[in-house]
Scaffold this motif. Structure first.
Motif, PDB file in Angstrom:
ATOM      1  N   ASP A 195      39.595  43.858  46.378  1.00 32.38           N
ATOM      2  CA  ASP A 195      40.803  43.141  45.978  1.00 32.38           C
ATOM      3  C   ASP A 195      40.843  41.733  46.570  1.00 32.38           C
ATOM      4  O   ASP A 195      41.231  40.765  45.901  1.00 32.38           O
ATOM      5  N   ASN A 196      40.439  41.611  47.840  1.00 32.40           N
ATOM      6  CA  ASN A 196      40.488  40.301  48.500  1.00 32.40           C
ATOM      7  C   ASN A 196      39.624  39.264  47.788  1.00 32.40           C
ATOM      8  O   ASN A 196      39.953  38.077  47.770  1.00 32.40           O
ATOM      9  N   ASP A 197      38.503  39.727  47.205  1.00 33.10           N
ATOM     10  CA  ASP A 197      37.538  38.801  46.623  1.00 33.10           C
ATOM     11  C   ASP A 197      38.021  38.175  45.324  1.00 33.10           C
ATOM     12  O   ASP A 197      37.534  37.106  44.934  1.00 33.10           O
ATOM     13  N   ILE A 198      38.950  38.839  44.628  1.00 37.12           N
ATOM     14  CA  ILE A 198      39.328  38.326  43.307  1.00 37.12           C
ATOM     15  C   ILE A 198      40.682  37.619  43.318  1.00 37.12           C
ATOM     16  O   ILE A 198      41.185  37.231  42.275  1.00 37.12           O
ATOM     17  N   ARG A 228      44.737  49.446  39.093  1.00 36.14           N
ATOM     18  CA  ARG A 228      43.832  50.031  40.084  1.00 36.14           C
ATOM     19  C   ARG A 228      43.763  49.234  41.399  1.00 36.14           C
ATOM     20  O   ARG A 228      42.992  49.576  42.291  1.00 36.14           O
ATOM     21  N   SER A 229      44.567  48.182  41.497  1.00 37.65           N
ATOM     22  CA  SER A 229      44.543  47.390  42.730  1.00 37.65           C
ATOM     23  C   SER A 229      45.279  48.135  43.843  1.00 37.65           C
ATOM     24  O   SER A 229      46.226  48.889  43.594  1.00 37.65           O
ATOM     25  N   GLU A 230      44.837  47.893  45.071  1.00 39.06           N
ATOM     26  CA  GLU A 230      45.409  48.580  46.235  1.00 39.06           C
ATOM     27  C   GLU A 230      46.113  47.623  47.185  1.00 39.06           C
ATOM     28  O   GLU A 230      47.102  47.984  47.809  1.00 39.06           O
ATOM     29  N   LYS A 231      45.607  46.403  47.334  1.00 40.93           N
ATOM     30  CA  LYS A 231      46.174  45.455  48.273  1.00 40.93           C
ATOM     31  C   LYS A 231      47.483  44.881  47.731  1.00 40.93           C
ATOM     32  O   LYS A 231      47.570  44.461  46.583  1.00 40.93           O
ATOM     33  N   ARG A 278      48.449  42.671  44.205  1.00 40.96           N
ATOM     34  CA  ARG A 278      49.431  43.204  43.254  1.00 40.96           C
ATOM     35  C   ARG A 278      50.523  42.166  42.984  1.00 40.96           C
ATOM     36  O   ARG A 278      50.984  42.014  41.847  1.00 40.96           O
ATOM     37  N   CYS A 279      50.927  41.448  44.036  1.00 42.32           N
ATOM     38  CA  CYS A 279      51.919  40.393  43.842  1.00 42.32           C
ATOM     39  C   CYS A 279      51.377  39.289  42.935  1.00 42.32           C
ATOM     40  O   CYS A 279      52.068  38.813  42.027  1.00 42.32           O
ATOM     41  N   LEU A 280      50.134  38.864  43.193  1.00 41.30           N
ATOM     42  CA  LEU A 280      49.538  37.806  42.384  1.00 41.30           C
ATOM     43  C   LEU A 280      49.420  38.218  40.919  1.00 41.30           C
ATOM     44  O   LEU A 280      49.684  37.424  40.009  1.00 41.30           O
ATOM     45  N   LEU A 281      49.033  39.454  40.684  1.00 45.18           N
ATOM     46  CA  LEU A 281      48.894  39.942  39.310  1.00 45.18           C
ATOM     47  C   LEU A 281      50.250  40.040  38.629  1.00 45.18           C
ATOM     48  O   LEU A 281      50.390  39.709  37.442  1.00 45.18           O
ATOM     49  N   GLU A 298      45.854  35.854  53.042  1.00 49.37           N
ATOM     50  CA  GLU A 298      47.218  36.219  53.374  1.00 49.37           C
ATOM     51  C   GLU A 298      47.201  37.406  54.304  1.00 49.37           C
ATOM     52  O   GLU A 298      46.388  38.315  54.172  1.00 49.37           O
ATOM     53  N   ASP A 299      48.126  37.417  55.234  1.00 56.31           N
ATOM     54  CA  ASP A 299      48.264  38.544  56.144  1.00 56.31           C
ATOM     55  C   ASP A 299      49.258  39.499  55.530  1.00 56.31           C
ATOM     56  O   ASP A 299      50.464  39.340  55.634  1.00 56.31           O
ATOM     57  N   ASP A 300      48.745  40.546  54.877  1.00 56.17           N
ATOM     58  CA  ASP A 300      49.619  41.477  54.188  1.00 56.17           C
ATOM     59  C   ASP A 300      50.533  42.231  55.135  1.00 56.17           C
ATOM     60  O   ASP A 300      51.545  42.778  54.735  1.00 56.17           O
TER      61      ASP A 300
END
Length: 1007
Positions: free
Chosen positions: A707-710, A745-748, A752-755, A922-924
């Motif tokens: 998730d971090n990579d995209i 299917r995202s976990e972070k 999810r916020c960005l999407l 970002e620091d989730d």
């Protein structure tokens, strides 16, 4: 191919005739995948009757093929080596690795390393049994050689990855201890014995590097090992057989044994023997080590250093390690009490002379001034240097025990000065200034260096500051290269400390000329740091020099890159200096950012660098080049067609190898779309819209990507929707489809916020179109339920868990508000009510956050600008460069130096570096709900969400009064109060915006 034929081809590969060599290489490439090829190469390598040169060529080909094909990088890649060949290689390489000459053993060792890292323990479960059996018979050297490679695999592993170490230690260490004991007690041992002991030391080092195996926590076992290490530490190195050449002597087997012994004892002391560093469960071991061994080791180390005092030989690395141990002992009361009786002798007869300029320095100064400069400013050299370790010792002593040592050390130095000058003490004026005119080059250089150290003090007489500055500037024209270099570095301190730039402004052109003369002679990143400091200090005043600076830096960059490419030495400074040149160019571009016409002038100079270095040729400077591209695409009056030609290069790099730089590539891509929207939308050769879709869809659909990579991908979709509003309708559905698929299917949380913000941007782009697409995909209800759930989610602290930044909330406000404008048949009453309430709550949260951020921004402006700690930056840059460039041979030794505790210098740097937090991710888990990217710019900056909301609601009221009335009547008192507050704030913002626009209009009229 049979063995004789293969040997003939290998012999031809050594031919001085280029055609014969090329034909031989083509034959090797043609047959390398045939069955038994690897086995036949190994047969030639171990054949004593074969020519050594042929055996060596075979070993290199063997090593390279195994490195590339034994364990393919891609899990689904086709295996190029048959399993039967692998089995045969594994069975035979162990037997022969100890029998071949050292020249070939090095190559086979690399092969073993590759195979062990790939196969042990799963595919090679019997390897440890082979080692154990051979430790008990005549194959001891081979067993130790293999065990060293095996243990090194786990040297930096922790937790579960380290599990195999326990069995390795359990199975082999009892045998190792017996062998070690026998070797240590051999009378008049041969040099071969030192090789065996050295291997045992290295195995022990790798096994205890991160944690002590439980088998060694048995006090009897640990004591047995320590007695042997202390035996080696105490007894003198054999005199017979020592090379006379110092370079050969430091690599001599018995001195290597001494070095590894000191290394191990330092590691045990600093990582496991310090009570302050230990977890409660390890405290007992630390107490035992302090009580039984720390003092004995200190005594042995002091005796070792005494050899230096009486003129004997001790390798620089051993001296460095011993002084590190002593430095770590200063803060411990029990150790300091042992050190005190011998402290004066240590400080004044050993440590101080080690810090002084010596005959070897003078010889290097005279014979190779470039090498003298390189060594003096190379942080890698510092890690091995007795001089640096001595300076660290003195620094630690006066810092931790200054009360009893600072005065006497200063008095000692003063007495030295008094030997040649009885004038009253005013160190800088009386002792430093005169040395600028000394006939001795080293003293002129040190005068400049010392002056630089004192540049930041408050001069009671400002004339002394001016005199020091003038002396340093004069030193830049000194006939001796090291003096010129030290003068440039000192100048940086004076530029930083200078309160009145008029002291420097008149001589600025001459300074720049001297800089570039020196850059033509020396490739050193510290030179560029000084130039960056000048550019940063003078800002837009550098405009007249910007073009010339960029041209000179570009020329220096190409020279540095050519040097780096021509020199395979991992420590060559050319690549690092090349990075410095690019960083200086970025600093210049930033300093003239308000003068866009200058970017047009410098573009032809910088374009060749950008073109070349955005390919695989520029992997080691890719980040710096992207920064330059970002400046050029953001501050130029417009983006030229030549600059647009870089777009395909970035896309190719991203698809091929540059995914780790995605967040860096995001910035120029944003600039291309936002500042060149017309060209982005209209050009078809190449088709930028299509190439962007190909890249984003490929990355977001890749299930193997974390998730971090995209994260930059949805940010780019936002850039398209916001900058191309109403012009990319045909792309809305494809982008929404891949966004929804990835969201499911995202976990972070941050992704999810960005999407979800992509959905919000699409709604703001065209709410009716977006809603129809979501309904067509059958996910409208799912998406909105998830969105409202994310908006309501809070942490234990009460802070929002999602959409934490100001920008995130604004995007969601605009997307939700856009829904309110839809007619009743597209947004039913229940959905309307839900959207309206959620928007009100979000607008209030946005208003509160903006208020807090405004206060924080005012406070930040009141704080002084933080000065970069250059030493930390240099260290980080060097580490990153060596990692990127694969220059690991020397650098990979760094962790073995016990950086976290062995070196005071690195401890200090680590402490300083804590304040430099990179905000790339970002620091989730952070509770800070008020972080934002102040540099973020987008078309929605001009849209006020409160005014937009009120205008949208008024539009609904005008077009469908009954619907509006129904909505407002269902609101409870809480939401009515929120709506009233939002309406009032909207009118306030409307008035503020009108005032700001009038002020801008007046200002433009006056100008």
């Amino acid at each position: 191919m049979d063995l004789p034929s293969l040997a003939v081809i290998l012999q031809a590969a050594l031919s001085p005739n280029p055609e014969e060599r090329k034909a031989a290489e083509q034959s090797l490439n043609q047959f390398q995948y045939t069955p038994q090829h690897l086995v036949r190469l190994l047969q030639i390598i171990v054949d004593n009757n074969c020519d050594m040169a042929v055996r060596q060529v075979a070993s290199i080909h063997f090593k390279n093929f195994i490195a590339k094909h034994w364990s393919p990088y891609e899990p689904d890649a086709q295996q190029k080596i048959l399993q039967s060949d692998k089995d045969m290689v594994r069975d035979h390489i162990l037997v022969f690795v100890a029998q071949v000459p050292p020249l070939l053993r090095v190559q086979l060792g690399e092969c073993l390393k590759t195979i062990i890292h790939a196969d042990y323990p799963e595919q090679w479960p019997h390897l440890l049994d082979w080692v154990k059996i051979n430790l008990q018979d005549q194959q001891v050297y081979g067993a130790l050689f293999v065990l060293r490679i095996l243990s090194r695999k786990y040297e930096f592993k922790s937790d579960e990855e380290r599990t195999p170490v326990h069995r390795i230690v359990e199975e082999t260490f009892p045998h190792l201890l017996n062998i070690f004991n026998r070797l240590v007690h051999i009378v008049n041992p041969s040099l071969e014995v030192s090789d065996l002991i050295k291997l045992i030391c290295k195995i022990f080092w790798s096994s205890i590097y991160l944690e002590i195996p439980k088998q060694l926590l048995d006090q009897n076992v640990f004591n047995a090992w320590m007695m042997l290490f202390l035996n080696i530490l105490e007894r003198p190195v054999p005199l017979e057989g020592q090379p006379a050449d110092p370079e050969l002597r430091k690599s001599w087997g018995w001195w290597k044994v001494k070095k590894w012994t000191v290394h191990i004892l330092n590691r045990l002391y600093t990582r496991f023997g310090d009570l302050k560093l230990q977890n409660p469960e390890n405290r007992a071991f630390a107490q035992m080590f302090q009580k039984n061994f720390a003092g004995k080791i200190l005594e042995c180390h002091l005796n070792l250093l005494n050899v230096v005092r009486v003129g004997g030989y001790l390798p620089d690395r051993v001296t460095n390690l011993v002084l590190q141990y002593l430095s770590n002992s200063i803060s411990k009361n029990s150790m300091y009490s042992l050190l005190q009786p011998r402290l004066d002798v240590l400080l004044f007869e050993i440590v101080f002379p080690l810090m002084c300029f010596n005959d070897n320095d003078q010889k290097l100064w005279d014979e190779d001034p470039h090498e003298y400069v390189r060594k003096g400013y190379d942080i890698i050299e510092d890690l091995y240097s007795p001089r640096t370790a001595s300076m660290d010792f003195v620094s630690e002593l006066v810092r931790k025990r200054g009360k009893e040592n600072l005065q006497k050390f200063i008095q000692f130095v003063v007495e030295i000065f008094k030997r040649y000058d009885e004038a009253p003490l005013d160190m800088l004026v009386q002792h430093v200034f005169p040395e600028f005119s000394s006939p001795v080059g080293h003293l002129r250089a040190k005068a400049a260096w010392v002056a630089g150290q004192y540049a930041h003090i408050n001069f009671s007489d400002q004339n002394n500051f001016r005199k020091a500055l003038q002396c340093v500037v004069s030193g830049m024209r000194d006939p001796e290269l090291p003096v010129r270099v030290d003068s440039v570095f000192a100048l940086r301190s004076f530029v930083e400390a200078c309160r009145d730039l008029n002291e420097i402004r008149p001589i600025l052109p001459q300074l720049l000329d001297e800089f570039f003369k020196l850059m033509n002679e020396v490739e050193n990143e510290d030179l560029v740091f000084t130039l960056e400091t000048i550019v940063d200090k003078f800002g837009e005043e550098m405009a007249p020099y910007a073009l010339g600076l960029c041209q000179n830096l570009a020329a220096a960059f190409w020279r540095c890159m050519n040097t780096a490419e021509a020199d395979d030495d991992a420590d060559d400074p050319g690549a690092l200096a090349a990075v410095g040149c690019l960083r200086a160019i970025s600093t210049i571009l930033e300093s003239v950012s308000r003068l866009p016409h200058l970017f047009v002038q410098v573009e032809p100079t910088l374009l060749p660098i950008m073109h070349r270095m955005l390919t695989t040729d520029g992997q080691e400077v890719f980040e710096e080049v992207l920064e330059i591209v970002s400046y050029m695409t953001f501050f130029s009056p417009s983006i030229s067609l030549d600059m647009w030609s870089l777009w395909p290069l970035m896309m190719e790099a991203l698809a091929d190898w540059a995914i780790d730089f995605f967040s860096n590539i995001l910035v120029p891509l944003d600039n291309y779309i936002s500042r060149g929207a017309v060209h982005f939308l209209t050009c078809k050769q190449p088709d930028y819209q299509q190439s962007l879709w190909n890249m984003i869809s490929s990355i977001m659909a890749d299930k193997n990507m974390e998730d971090n990579d995209i994260e930059p991908a949805p940010k780019l979709i936002e850039v398209v929707f916001q900058n191309c509003r109403g012009q990319v309708d045909h792309w809305v559905e494809p982008y929404i489809r891949i966004t929804v698929e990835r969201l499911q299917r995202s976990e972070k949380a941050y992704l999810r916020c960005l999407l979800m913000q992509v959905i919000a941007d699409a709604l703001y782009y065209n709410a009716a179109l977006t809603l129809s697409i979501l309904q067509k995909l059958g996910v409208a209800t799912e998406i909105f339920n998830l969105w409202f759930q994310m908006l309501q989610q809070v942490k234990k602290s009460g802070m929002r868990a999602n959409f934490k930044r100001e920008h995130d909330k604004k995007v969601c406000c605009l997307g939700l508000t856009s829904l309110l404008a839809l007619p009743a048949d597209q947004l039913p009453g229940e959905a309307l009510d839900r959207v309206f309430r959620a928007t009100l709550e979000l607008l209030v949260a946005y208003k509160d956050q903006v208020a807090v951020l405004d206060v924080q921004r005012v406070q930040r402006r009141k704080k002084p600008k933080m000065i970069m700690i250059w030493m930390v930056f240099k260290l980080m840059m060097r580490m990153r460069m060596r990692m990127v460039m694969g220059l690991t041979r020397k650098w990979e030794l760094m962790p073995r130096m016990g950086m976290e505790a062995d070196s005071i210098k690195f401890r200090k740097l680590a402490e300083q570096a804590k304040s430099f937090r990179l905000n790339d991710e970002e620091d989730d888990d952070s509770d800070d709900d008020y972080s934002d990217d102040e540099e973020l710019q987008s078309p929605i900056d001009e849209v006020d969400p409160f005014v937009f909301f009120v205008d949208t609601v008024k539009g609904m009221q005008a077009s469908d009064g009954l619907r509006f009335q129904s909505l407002t009547q269902t609101l409870d008192f809480h939401y009515q109060a929120l709506a009233h507050g939002v309406a009032q704030h909207a009118e306030q913002r409307r008035a503020e915006i009108e005032k700001e626009n009038l002020e801008k209009s007046s200002a433009s009229t006056v100008s």
